[in-house]
Motif scaffolding. Structure first.
Motif, PDB file in Angstrom:
ATOM      1  N   CYS A  91      73.721  45.922  27.424  1.00  0.00           N
ATOM      2  CA  CYS A  91      73.835  45.525  26.015  1.00  0.00           C
ATOM      3  C   CYS A  91      74.881  46.354  25.277  1.00  0.00           C
ATOM      4  CB  CYS A  91      72.475  45.652  25.322  1.00  0.00           C
ATOM      5  SG  CYS A  91      71.237  44.465  25.897  1.00  0.00           S
ATOM      6  N   ALA A  92      75.054  47.605  25.686  1.00  0.00           N
ATOM      7  CA  ALA A  92      76.058  48.468  25.051  1.00  0.00           C
ATOM      8  C   ALA A  92      77.474  47.969  25.318  1.00  0.00           C
ATOM      9  CB  ALA A  92      75.899  49.903  25.550  1.00  0.00           C
ATOM     10  N   PHE A  93      77.669  47.260  26.427  1.00  0.00           N
ATOM     11  CA  PHE A  93      78.992  46.727  26.774  1.00  0.00           C
ATOM     12  C   PHE A  93      79.199  45.291  26.299  1.00  0.00           C
ATOM     13  CE2 PHE A  93      79.258  50.407  29.425  1.00  0.00           C
ATOM     14  CZ  PHE A  93      80.611  50.611  29.660  1.00  0.00           C
ATOM     15  N   LEU A  94      78.159  44.660  25.776  1.00  0.00           N
ATOM     16  CA  LEU A  94      78.284  43.280  25.317  1.00  0.00           C
ATOM     17  C   LEU A  94      79.309  43.084  24.201  1.00  0.00           C
ATOM     18  CD1 LEU A  94      74.757  41.576  25.334  1.00  0.00           C
ATOM     19  CD2 LEU A  94      76.814  40.898  26.554  1.00  0.00           C
ATOM     20  N   PRO A  95      79.473  44.019  23.263  1.00  0.00           N
ATOM     21  CA  PRO A  95      80.473  43.816  22.208  1.00  0.00           C
ATOM     22  C   PRO A  95      81.881  43.537  22.723  1.00  0.00           C
ATOM     23  CG  PRO A  95      79.015  45.602  21.595  1.00  0.00           C
ATOM     24  CD  PRO A  95      78.658  45.227  23.003  1.00  0.00           C
ATOM     25  N   PHE A  96      82.243  44.109  23.878  1.00  0.00           N
ATOM     26  CA  PHE A  96      83.559  43.821  24.443  1.00  0.00           C
ATOM     27  C   PHE A  96      83.686  42.334  24.780  1.00  0.00           C
ATOM     28  CE2 PHE A  96      82.912  48.323  25.421  1.00  0.00           C
ATOM     29  CZ  PHE A  96      84.106  48.871  24.968  1.00  0.00           C
ATOM     30  N   SER A  97      82.663  41.794  25.411  1.00  0.00           N
ATOM     31  CA  SER A  97      82.681  40.389  25.798  1.00  0.00           C
ATOM     32  C   SER A  97      82.556  39.462  24.603  1.00  0.00           C
ATOM     33  CB  SER A  97      81.544  40.103  26.787  1.00  0.00           C
ATOM     34  OG  SER A  97      81.699  40.865  27.952  1.00  0.00           O
TER      35      SER A  97
END
Length: 348
Positions: A91-97
């Protein structure tokens, strides 16, 4: 979010046809504009992704805090803590996508292109491996209660978790190898470049499907079949309620990830299918896969014995009770089984 993680955008999109009237000089200064806001599916998935990111980040952060700092450390909390960490990182990496989907292009460079995609598969493999480990642990505890009582320790559980994460990292590494960034007609995309080897695409997809879905599914089904048969023949246990949290976690994983794997398998022979339908399927399938990361903490909350009673309690109490429920029941089961075995050996 570039949900079509395994779709080779530069090869499958014929940009030259769309902009064939542009001269070379004009193409070089072409300014890409996102069309996501004009597409109902894209806007819907964008909203869903934002909700998943927020709920998943906060929910798993709470699970990490409770199972890691508020509850007594046990084998069960070790399993669930690791699951929560896996979902939290995803979830912490979702903003990139999410940014990528909203803008219609990748702006974070080659390094993050490789890492962001790898995290998705790291989450998939680590989650399913941990679910397999928990299923085997439950099965051993029911079938061999005395052995489990003596050998089921936190230290051994931590070692198993470490091995599971190491294996998950290894199987996620193809994204680091094949993920690349390319700019064409003013659009920068993060895509999979499978041209290095003729069968690399098929090998990667099939290995993910087998190691991340089929084999774990078979192992879990076998474990739960043994557990159900054992409990039904055991007079001490009159219901399967102690295992419903784990059962819900397993069911949620397979329901969320199944559409993604189907879409990826169909994409292997993308020439035989409509490209628009394939891409839509990949996007929807990946959204469902991402949803699994926020469902886990929700299941911890609402899968207690008495829903009405837990509904009146605080959110933290719900989570703590739900996660600790299986541990308490398993301990009681092991203790009773050990006691009965001891009495039996005395009579003999």
């Amino acid at each position: 979010m570039d949900f079509s993680d395994d779709y080779d955008y530069p090869m499958d999109y014929n940009y030259s046809d769309k902009y064939e009237n542009y001269t070379t000089e004009k193409v070089l200064v072409f300014q890409h504009q996102s069309t996501c806001v004009k597409e109902v599916l894209c806007v819907s998935l964008l909203v869903v992704s934002v909700v998943i990111c927020l709920l998943g980040f906060c929910g798993n952060a709470l699970v990490i805090w409770i199972s890691g700092f508020k509850m007594k450390k046990t084998v069960n909390t070790t399993w669930y803590l690791s699951l929560a960490i896996s979902d939290f990182v995803f979830c912490a990496f979702l903003p990139f996508s999410i940014t990528n989907m909203a803008m219609g292009e990748w702006i974070f460079g080659r390094f993050m292109c490789k890492i962001a995609s790898s995290v998705m598969f790291l989450n998939m493999f680590s989650s399913i491996f941990l679910l397999v480990v928990i299923s085997i642990d439950r099965c051993v505890s029911v079938v061999f209660p005395v052995w489990a009582q003596n050998h089921r320790t936190i230290k051994k559980a931590s070692v198993v978790v470490f091995i599971s994460w190491l294996l998950a990292i290894t199987l996620s590494f193809p994204s680091v190898i094949f993920r690349e960034v390319s700019t064409h007609m003013g659009i920068t995309v993060c895509y999979n470049n499978y041209t290095l080897h003729q069968h690399s695409h098929k090998i990667v997809v099939l290995s993910r499907f087998l190691a991340g879905f089929i084999v774990p599914f078979i192992v879990i089904i076998i474990c739960y079949s043994i557990i159900i048969l054992k409990l039904r023949t055991n007079r001490m246990t009159k219901s399967l309620k102690p295992f419903k949290v784990m059962s819900a976690l397993v069911a949620a994983f397979f329901i969320c990830w199944f559409p993604y794997h189907v879409s990826i398998l169909l994409e292997l022979n993308h020439q035989s299918y409509n490209q628009s339908i394939l891409i839509a399927g990949l996007k929807v399938g990946s959204s469902m896969a991402a949803a699994n990361s926020f469902l886990n903490p929700v299941l911890y909350v609402f899968m207690g014995n008495d829903f009405k009673q837990k509904f009146r309690s605080t959110v933290l109490s719900k989570m703590e009770n739900a996660m600790g429920e299986e541990g308490r029941t398993t301990s009681r089961y092991l203790s009773r089984s050990s006691s009965m075995d001891g009495r039996a050996s005395t009579h003999i």
